[in-house]
Design an enzyme around this catalytic site. Structure first.
Site, PDB file in Angstrom:
ATOM      1  N   ILE A 417       0.821  -1.208   0.000  1.00  0.00           N
ATOM      2  CA  ILE A 417       0.000   0.000   0.000  1.00  0.00           C
ATOM      3  C   ILE A 417       0.856   1.260   0.000  1.00  0.00           C
ATOM      4  O   ILE A 417       0.470   2.289  -0.562  1.00  0.00           O
ATOM      5  CB  ILE A 417      -0.973  -0.028   1.203  1.00  0.00           C
ATOM      6  CG1 ILE A 417      -2.084   0.994   0.984  1.00  0.00           C
ATOM      7  CG2 ILE A 417      -0.233   0.214   2.516  1.00  0.00           C
ATOM      8  CD1 ILE A 417      -3.211   0.850   1.969  1.00  0.00           C
ATOM      9  N   ASP A 472      16.245   2.715   7.609  1.00  0.00           N
ATOM     10  CA  ASP A 472      15.720   1.716   8.541  1.00  0.00           C
ATOM     11  C   ASP A 472      15.025   2.487   9.658  1.00  0.00           C
ATOM     12  O   ASP A 472      15.678   3.095  10.505  1.00  0.00           O
ATOM     13  CB  ASP A 472      16.859   0.849   9.095  1.00  0.00           C
ATOM     14  CG  ASP A 472      16.350  -0.243  10.034  1.00  0.00           C
ATOM     15  OD1 ASP A 472      15.122  -0.302  10.270  1.00  0.00           O
ATOM     16  OD2 ASP A 472      17.173  -1.033  10.535  1.00  0.00           O
ATOM     17  N   SER A 557      -5.171   0.148  10.648  1.00  0.00           N
ATOM     18  CA  SER A 557      -6.069  -0.935  10.258  1.00  0.00           C
ATOM     19  C   SER A 557      -7.234  -0.999  11.209  1.00  0.00           C
ATOM     20  O   SER A 557      -7.118  -0.655  12.400  1.00  0.00           O
ATOM     21  CB  SER A 557      -5.313  -2.272  10.251  1.00  0.00           C
ATOM     22  OG  SER A 557      -6.214  -3.352  10.133  1.00  0.00           O
ATOM     23  N   TYR A 571      -0.610  -7.954  16.815  1.00  0.00           N
ATOM     24  CA  TYR A 571      -1.002  -7.040  15.732  1.00  0.00           C
ATOM     25  C   TYR A 571      -2.099  -6.089  16.215  1.00  0.00           C
ATOM     26  O   TYR A 571      -2.045  -4.878  15.993  1.00  0.00           O
ATOM     27  CB  TYR A 571      -1.474  -7.858  14.532  1.00  0.00           C
ATOM     28  CG  TYR A 571      -1.973  -7.032  13.368  1.00  0.00           C
ATOM     29  CD1 TYR A 571      -1.101  -6.546  12.406  1.00  0.00           C
ATOM     30  CD2 TYR A 571      -3.327  -6.736  13.228  1.00  0.00           C
ATOM     31  CE1 TYR A 571      -1.556  -5.799  11.332  1.00  0.00           C
ATOM     32  CE2 TYR A 571      -3.801  -5.989  12.165  1.00  0.00           C
ATOM     33  CZ  TYR A 571      -2.912  -5.523  11.214  1.00  0.00           C
ATOM     34  OH  TYR A 571      -3.378  -4.788  10.154  1.00  0.00           O
ATOM     35  N   LYS A 575      -1.819  -1.934  16.705  1.00  0.00           N
ATOM     36  CA  LYS A 575      -2.684  -1.034  15.948  1.00  0.00           C
ATOM     37  C   LYS A 575      -3.544  -0.173  16.867  1.00  0.00           C
ATOM     38  O   LYS A 575      -3.762   1.017  16.606  1.00  0.00           O
ATOM     39  CB  LYS A 575      -3.588  -1.830  14.999  1.00  0.00           C
ATOM     40  CG  LYS A 575      -2.834  -2.486  13.843  1.00  0.00           C
ATOM     41  CD  LYS A 575      -2.131  -1.445  12.975  1.00  0.00           C
ATOM     42  CE  LYS A 575      -1.434  -2.084  11.787  1.00  0.00           C
ATOM     43  NZ  LYS A 575      -0.662  -1.095  10.997  1.00  0.00           N
TER      44      LYS A 575
END
Length: 684
Positions: A417, A472, A557, A571, A575
């Protein structure tokens, strides 16, 4: 309080010494130099009275040189010395209210006079208390001139009359002549030429009696202008000829040229067009030598007008265009408007074309309107012929460059994306910096491939500009180096898209390990690149975001609000923390013109999704392309700051489909499919 000689010690001795010092000097510059020397001597000797004498002389010198602001500063210093010495400038035990106190005036006139004097009263008292009436007159005329230039002749005339009273009070005919010349100018701007003639004639008489050739010349010039305003050409020529002679006697080249310009106008009124052209060009030459572009333009306009009256419009147009160029260079809007109007007047007008109407008799004897269509009788062919003007609008590719000139940074743009967003931004015309760890030959994912160099190389085909930067984002020093690079190259940043995210390797372990077997490093790695680093990077960019448009879009998300079965718990935790961090930043930064937003893409057809579908034989239906979110971000960045502030305040977390519904392939995505956090604020 009215100051009188009884209340203050007499300053007559100081004023007389200053007058004697002024008499030694040949001009204002010499007087200023002499006053400076005397001031240094007085300060070295410690004589406060001698210092006061030098300060008064400096005031007189600055007034003579026309530097009113410097004169006012020196007057303030002189007043402090007078107070220290216990001196006052009043020499008689009389009121300084002027002769107006005895006059019978109406309440309206008195109110107007009070309003006009209110602007200058403090400055009047300053010069009055140190005994410099010339300063009082200069203060009154300075404010009166400001009123005159702003289109207020009535207050200007009132202040001029007050200045006349000051000059009469001290019996200085030279000062009174200067004041009457200004009054004549005010009457001219007030469209009262008869009164202007009287004032100018009186100024000329007073200046002649005082032996001031310069003021007499200026008064004669004003008298000629008043005669011209009254359309009396012969008296104007007589007055202006005398003015030119006096200016030559005084050695005033610029004044002589101004008089010649007025003489050209007088000659035009008398029908002497060739003489007017010669006179105006001579004046323009003098102004050119003096470097006065505005006056040169006015002289050229007079010559152009003479050419027009003489029938030579082409020569007049050339001079008018030259005057227009000079007026624009000098940034004088009034003269520029006069030049433009004269150019329009002298320019050859296109001949009018007569439109021939079809007046032929109706066909087949039809003499009244009919309700049905008859071939050859009704329809467009039977209408009268009339002129028609049509406009067609052509839309080129540059019109689609909505972000042209903007500076954008997209982190994590090697693939997925982030790459799609950067391509959309480049297509919209932005200068896009794409970051990532990957480089040619050193891909970070051997299955998905892709580097930031490949991403940036595709921008040229889209008409954009790309810069690949190898960063990085887990390293603070490299994040700081990226911020410094943007600051050194551009000094501002309009859009920051935080899209970088790290998925622990290998993928199968990350997606398939049960919760009790998931190592803590999963959470640490995702928070390092995909959470904490975005907040830190935004703060590093903050000085440059405030100088640019200040849009920050964090790609998150809807997994922060609900469980997506394929992802591990770490995860969701990352988020959720990321969304709350963005909300906190938005609350703090919106006041400073930086607008932080969180955007939730839907199910995206990225390289990882395609690879997973091949592995599991799943069908990818109705997924968003990677460029769909980029289109939504282009729409957001194009919004006005007021709209962005609303989003940053109320709708901090938005879905891509809420902003942009149509997909690149024509499919329409439905918005409002996910809930979202508003940080304690109502979403309506």
């Amino acid at each position: 309080m009215v100051l009188t000689g009884k209340e203050w010690g007499s300053a007559q001795q100081v004023l007389d010494q200053a007058a004697a010092l002024a008499a030694k000097a040949a001009g204002s510059k010499e007087l200023l130099s002499l006053a400076k020397e005397e001031l240094a001597k007085a300060r070295s000797s410690g004589s406060r009275q001698a210092e006061a004498v030098a300060q008064i002389a400096a005031v007189e010198g600055h007034l003579g040189a026309g530097d009113y602001d410097a004169a006012e500063k020196e007057a303030a210093k002189a007043l402090l010395l007078f107070k220290e010495l216990g001196l006052g400038a009043c020499r008689e035990s009389v009121s300084y209210a002027g002769s107006a106190a005895a006059a019978q005036v109406s309440a309206a006139v008195a109110e107007q006079r009070e309003a006009a004097l209110r602007l200058v009263r403090s400055k009047l008292l300053l010069f009055r208390e140190i005994g410099v009436p010339k300063g009082e007159v200069a203060a009154l005329l300075k404010v009166a001139d400001e009123q005159l230039n702003t289109g207020k002749p009535e207050p200007a005339l009132l202040l001029g009359k007050e200045a006349q009273k000051v000059a009469r009070r001290v019996g200085n005919k030279d000062l009174e002549a200067t004041v009457m010349d200004f009054v004549a100018e005010a009457f001219l701007k007030a469209a009262l030429p008869a009164e202007a003639e009287k004032a100018a004639a009186k100024a000329s008489t007073l200046a002649k009696g005082a032996g001031n050739v310069g003021v007499q010349a200026a008064a004669c010039l004003r008298l000629a202008e008043a005669h011209l305003a009254s359309k009396a050409g012969a008296p104007a020529l007589e007055a202006i000829t005398e003015a030119i002679t006096l200016f030559q006697k005084a050695g005033d080249k610029e004044g002589e040229a101004a008089a010649q310009t007025t003489k050209a106008l007088a000659e035009i009124s008398q029908g002497e067009h060739q003489e007017a052209v010669s006179t105006a060009k001579q004046a323009a030459g003098i102004f050119k030598e003096q470097g006065n572009k505005v006056k040169e333009a006015q002289a050229l306009l007079a010559a152009a007008e003479a050419h027009e009256k003489g029938g030579d419009k082409e020569a007049g147009l050339k001079l008018a265009r030259s005057a227009l160029i000079l007026a624009r260079a000098a940034k004088d809007s009034s003269v520029e408007t006069q030049a433009r109007d004269l150019c329009s007047k002298l320019r050859q007008q296109p001949s009018e074309r007569l439109v021939e109407l079809d007046t032929c008799r109706p066909l087949i004897g039809v003499t009244k309107p009919i309700t049905s269509a008859v071939p050859g009788v009704s329809g467009p062919a039977s209408l009268k012929k009339e002129p028609f003007t049509g406009i067609q609008r052509l839309c080129g590719p540059l019109e689609q460059k909505r972000l042209s000139g903007m500076i954008a940074v997209v982190t994590g743009a090697s693939r997925g994306i982030g790459k799609g967003i950067s391509l959309s931004l480049a297509e919209a015309g932005a200068i896009v910096y794409v970051t990532g760890r990957s480089s040619p030959g050193k891909e970070t994912d051997i299955l998905l491939m892709g580097t930031v160099d490949e991403t940036a190389s595709q921008f040229n085909k889209l008409g954009g500009t790309g810069v690949a930067v190898h960063v990085d984002h887990a390293q603070d020093t490299q994040n700081a180096a990226l911020a410094k690079l943007i600051g050194d190259n551009h000094g501002r940043l309009d859009l920051c898209v935080n899209s970088a995210f790290y998925i622990p390797k290998p993928d199968m372990i990350f997606f398939s390990t049960p919760i009790w077997n998931q190592p803590m490093r999963f959470l640490n790695e995702q928070t390092t690149v995909g959470g904490f680093n975005h907040a830190a990077q935004t703060l590093m960019f903050l000085p440059y975001l405030r100088r640019g448009k200040g849009v920050v879009v964090n790609v998150s998300s809807w997994g922060s609000q609900m469980n997506i079965p394929v992802f591990p718990v770490s995860y969701y935790v990352n988020k959720a923390a990321f969304d709350r961090t963005t909300a906190a930043l938005a609350e703090r930064l919106k006041t400073y013109g930086v607008y932080c937003l969180t955007i939730w893409p839907g199910s995206v057809k990225s390289e990882r999704s395609i690879m997973g579908a091949k592995r599991t034989a799943a069908r990818l239906i109705d997924l968003e392309t990677t460029r769909f979110t980029g289109q939504a971000i282009v729409e957001l960045t194009s919004m006005r700051p007021e709209a962005l502030r609303v989003y940053a305040t109320k709708h901090r977390t938005i879905s891509s489909a809420d902003i942009c519904g149509w997909e690149t392939d024509g499919y329409f995505h439905q918005g409002d499919l996910h809930t979202f956090s508003t940080g304690g604020r109502c979403s309506e």
